[in-house]
Design an enzyme around this catalytic site. Structure first.
Site, PDB file in Angstrom:
ATOM      1  N   LYS A  13      -2.470   5.420   4.649  1.00  0.00           N
ATOM      2  CA  LYS A  13      -2.871   6.319   3.546  1.00  0.00           C
ATOM      3  C   LYS A  13      -3.771   5.578   2.561  1.00  0.00           C
ATOM      4  CE  LYS A  13       1.417   7.113   2.191  1.00  0.00           C
ATOM      5  NZ  LYS A  13       2.138   6.325   3.234  1.00  0.00           N
ATOM      6  N   ARG A  88       5.662  13.848  -2.739  1.00  0.00           N
ATOM      7  CA  ARG A  88       6.517  13.323  -1.676  1.00  0.00           C
ATOM      8  C   ARG A  88       7.768  14.152  -1.468  1.00  0.00           C
ATOM      9  NH1 ARG A  88       4.676   7.688  -1.651  1.00  0.00           N
ATOM     10  NH2 ARG A  88       5.808   6.527  -0.094  1.00  0.00           N
ATOM     11  N   ARG A 127       2.389  -7.012   7.407  1.00  0.00           N
ATOM     12  CA  ARG A 127       1.914  -7.044   6.026  1.00  0.00           C
ATOM     13  C   ARG A 127       2.911  -7.767   5.124  1.00  0.00           C
ATOM     14  NH1 ARG A 127       1.002  -1.510   2.894  1.00  0.00           N
ATOM     15  NH2 ARG A 127       3.255  -1.691   2.704  1.00  0.00           N
ATOM     16  N   ARG A 133       5.154  -7.445  -1.274  1.00  0.00           N
ATOM     17  CA  ARG A 133       5.879  -6.209  -1.605  1.00  0.00           C
ATOM     18  C   ARG A 133       7.351  -6.368  -1.257  1.00  0.00           C
ATOM     19  NH1 ARG A 133       2.731  -0.643  -0.262  1.00  0.00           N
ATOM     20  NH2 ARG A 133       4.899   0.053  -0.184  1.00  0.00           N
ATOM     21  N   ARG A 144      12.713   3.351   4.362  1.00  0.00           N
ATOM     22  CA  ARG A 144      11.563   4.147   3.884  1.00  0.00           C
ATOM     23  C   ARG A 144      11.170   5.190   4.930  1.00  0.00           C
ATOM     24  NH1 ARG A 144       7.777  -0.750   2.956  1.00  0.00           N
ATOM     25  NH2 ARG A 144       6.113   0.776   2.716  1.00  0.00           N
TER      26      ARG A 144
END
Ligand code: AP5
Ligand code: MG
Length: 186
Positions: A13, A88, A127, A133, A144
């Protein structure tokens, strides 16, 4: 051009919304980025958001709607925007409709990017080694994904009923996926 980008964690996204915004010279608004900025600034919103983000849960709808109604009313949104990661939930989508009605704006399209779960997990674990993060760990990534399926995926049907969904396959070269998205928007 008023766009929403919807899709599971890691589907691209942010990567694609940024490229599409550059193409149309419109504003890219990622609620994940905005919330992580709030956390860095140690603001009240950030302190509260951190407790949800770190465990892979959604930040409460009222927090998001207050934050985004203020942000979308700013002048730089007049020419258009890509919303990345918002709405969301159905509650957020209904709230967004009210916000846009008040601003005399309406959505042009909802870009739904898809990829299989194995690809998403691989990307996010990779990542996680460099992103810093706190939610890019295998356990939180799986959480998630569960939250996405349960709370966010129903939005595809919600926007399908409004004939706004443009579905795009999110696996392949980044530049090719951008072309696919642009082709659905003409
Ligand atoms: P958010 O920051 O939105 O995270 P997310 O939805 O989990 O998605 P990501 O940002 O991880 O992935 P992405 O789809 O943007 O993919 P990216 O382009 O980075 O939200 C984080 C948290 O904030 C939420 O869990 C929640 O707690 C809270 N939150 C945010 N919005 C909220 C809301 N509205 N309501 C409530 N809570 C909210 O790409 C992923 C990786 O893949 C990158 O490393 C990238 O380089 C790579 N990649 C991209 N494209 C490709 C490709 N084609 N091939 C190979 N690799 C690729
Ligand atoms: Mg993102």
């Amino acid at each position: 051009m008023y766009l929403i980008f919807i899709g599971p964690p890691g589907v691209g996204k942010g990567t694609q919304a940024k490229r599409i915004c550059d193409h149309f010279s419109i504003v890219h608004l990622s609620t994940g980025v905005i919330l992580r900025d709030e956390i860095s600034n140690n603001s009240p919103v950030g302190k509260s958001a951190k407790t949800f983000i770190d465990v892979g849960q959604l930040v409460p709808d009222d927090v998001l709607l207050k934050m985004m109604s203020g942000r979308l009313a700013q002048n730089d949104c007049n020419n258009g925007f890509c919303l990345d990661g918002f709405p969301r939930t159905i509650t957020q989508a209904e709230g967004l409709e009210r916000i846009l009605t008040n601003l005399n704006q309406s959505l042009d399209a909802v870009v739904s990017i898809v990829a299989d779960e194995e690809e998403l997990i691989n990307r996010l674990v990779l990542r996680g080694s460099t992103s810093g993060r706190t939610d890019d760990t295998p356990e939180i990534i799986r959480q998630r994904l569960r939250v996405y399926r349960r709370q966010t995926e129903p939005l595809i049907e919600f926007y399908e009923q409004q004939n706004l969904i443009k579905a795009v396959e999110g696996v392949g070269k980044i530049t090719e996926i951008t072309e696919r998205i642009l082709n659905t928007l003409v």
